[in-house]
Design an enzyme around this catalytic site. Sequence first.
Site, PDB file in Angstrom:
ATOM      1  N   HIS A  13      -3.323   3.781  -2.222  1.00  0.00           N
ATOM      2  CA  HIS A  13      -3.680   2.601  -3.111  1.00  0.00           C
ATOM      3  C   HIS A  13      -3.347   1.391  -2.075  1.00  0.00           C
ATOM      4  O   HIS A  13      -2.403   1.105  -1.165  1.00  0.00           O
ATOM      5  CB  HIS A  13      -2.591   2.151  -4.221  1.00  0.00           C
ATOM      6  CG  HIS A  13      -2.547   0.706  -4.712  1.00  0.00           C
ATOM      7  ND1 HIS A  13      -3.233   0.127  -5.232  1.00  0.00           N
ATOM      8  CD2 HIS A  13      -1.479  -0.031  -4.602  1.00  0.00           C
ATOM      9  CE1 HIS A  13      -3.225  -1.080  -5.595  1.00  0.00           C
ATOM     10  NE2 HIS A  13      -1.853  -1.127  -5.241  1.00  0.00           N
ATOM     11  N   ASP A  38     -24.256   6.874   1.114  1.00  0.00           N
ATOM     12  CA  ASP A  38     -23.664   7.989   1.880  1.00  0.00           C
ATOM     13  C   ASP A  38     -22.112   8.400   1.401  1.00  0.00           C
ATOM     14  O   ASP A  38     -21.915   9.745   1.767  1.00  0.00           O
ATOM     15  CB  ASP A  38     -23.617   7.836   3.251  1.00  0.00           C
ATOM     16  CG  ASP A  38     -25.050   7.723   4.120  1.00  0.00           C
ATOM     17  OD1 ASP A  38     -25.852   8.360   3.751  1.00  0.00           O
ATOM     18  OD2 ASP A  38     -25.249   7.074   5.152  1.00  0.00           O
ATOM     19  N   SER A  85       9.459   3.005  -1.617  1.00  0.00           N
ATOM     20  CA  SER A  85       9.005   1.294  -2.118  1.00  0.00           C
ATOM     21  C   SER A  85       9.700   0.485  -1.115  1.00  0.00           C
ATOM     22  O   SER A  85      10.918   0.581  -0.751  1.00  0.00           O
ATOM     23  CB  SER A  85       9.850   1.100  -3.790  1.00  0.00           C
ATOM     24  OG  SER A  85       9.469  -0.198  -3.845  1.00  0.00           O
ATOM     25  N   GLY A 128       0.713  -1.187   0.022  1.00  0.00           N
ATOM     26  CA  GLY A 128      -0.055  -0.235   0.042  1.00  0.00           C
ATOM     27  C   GLY A 128       0.805   1.242  -0.013  1.00  0.00           C
ATOM     28  O   GLY A 128       1.936   1.355   0.184  1.00  0.00           O
ATOM     29  N   TYR A 163     -26.645  16.945   6.275  1.00  0.00           N
ATOM     30  CA  TYR A 163     -25.911  16.045   7.392  1.00  0.00           C
ATOM     31  C   TYR A 163     -24.934  16.863   7.936  1.00  0.00           C
ATOM     32  O   TYR A 163     -24.016  17.342   7.425  1.00  0.00           O
ATOM     33  CB  TYR A 163     -25.498  14.820   6.426  1.00  0.00           C
ATOM     34  CG  TYR A 163     -24.657  13.994   7.392  1.00  0.00           C
ATOM     35  CD1 TYR A 163     -25.394  13.179   8.155  1.00  0.00           C
ATOM     36  CD2 TYR A 163     -23.429  13.957   7.661  1.00  0.00           C
ATOM     37  CE1 TYR A 163     -24.743  11.827   9.048  1.00  0.00           C
ATOM     38  CE2 TYR A 163     -22.743  13.226   8.519  1.00  0.00           C
ATOM     39  CZ  TYR A 163     -23.393  12.074   9.167  1.00  0.00           C
ATOM     40  OH  TYR A 163     -22.934  11.249  10.160  1.00  0.00           O
ATOM     41  N   SER A 193       7.516   4.665  -4.365  1.00  0.00           N
ATOM     42  CA  SER A 193       6.794   3.485  -4.627  1.00  0.00           C
ATOM     43  C   SER A 193       6.729   3.037  -5.783  1.00  0.00           C
ATOM     44  O   SER A 193       6.548   3.955  -6.751  1.00  0.00           O
ATOM     45  CB  SER A 193       5.229   3.838  -3.890  1.00  0.00           C
ATOM     46  OG  SER A 193       4.297   2.783  -4.412  1.00  0.00           O
ATOM     47  N   SER A 194       6.652   1.718  -6.109  1.00  0.00           N
ATOM     48  CA  SER A 194       6.634   1.128  -7.390  1.00  0.00           C
ATOM     49  C   SER A 194       5.365   1.657  -8.148  1.00  0.00           C
ATOM     50  O   SER A 194       5.143   1.690  -9.492  1.00  0.00           O
ATOM     51  CB  SER A 194       6.582  -0.092  -7.562  1.00  0.00           C
ATOM     52  OG  SER A 194       5.717  -0.766  -6.743  1.00  0.00           O
TER      53      SER A 194
END
Length: 242
Positions: A99, A124, A48, A31, A234, A78-79
Amino acid sequence: MDQKMINDLKEQVFQTNLLLPKYGLVIHTWGNVSMIAPNRQFFVIKPSGVSYDKMRAQDMVVVDLDNNVLDTNGLKPSSDTPTHALMYKHCPDIKAIVHTHSTFATSFAQADKPIPCLGTTHADNFFGPIPCTRALSDSEINGAYEHNTGLVILEHLKNNQVDVNACAAILVKEHGSFVWSNKNGKDAVDRALTLEQVAQMALYTQMINPHMKEANPALQQKHYNRKHGKDAYYGQDTKQED
């Protein structure tokens, strides 16, 4: 580049990445979270393969939208960086991307199934089903894989006229989820956590009733609009009397 702005953004991205294992959205080094700078000239992303318990704010990597590393502590980004870069370049409302390979959302991605909107919890937070991209071709996989992952995401969003602010998530077939925010990294992680929850609910609902149809469109529209529409009611007003 403004070094203070970079350091502040690195700290934000670092703290936001730490929420992924805290919320149970990742294990190991899986992630990543990124956030784009206010001028949209560069973004900051997790390095990474570095474990979350050893990562530091100064380890976050600064990259421009053409994947050039601008500031690093000797670590590779990161890759998935090319995927993030492409989305930032073509989706100007997106300010942060998450991700993950979280269990339930990824299960839908592996099954090549969108996550249907079966009730108000989903409505929602996301307008309509969470879509799933097509599979990447062999040439796309063997070529610029991460860049091509971004291309199939953008292809789906464009071809299906997806409003990236109303449905801020997508599944990449056989891979995992990408979730984003028009606010900040914390909001993107919250959306990723919500995505995982509604994916779990959808799976359980379909196990109980395999013939369950999507929720009443009027109900979906009502629940989305009361939180996110122009006349949303809301929550509390921003300014309140003492």
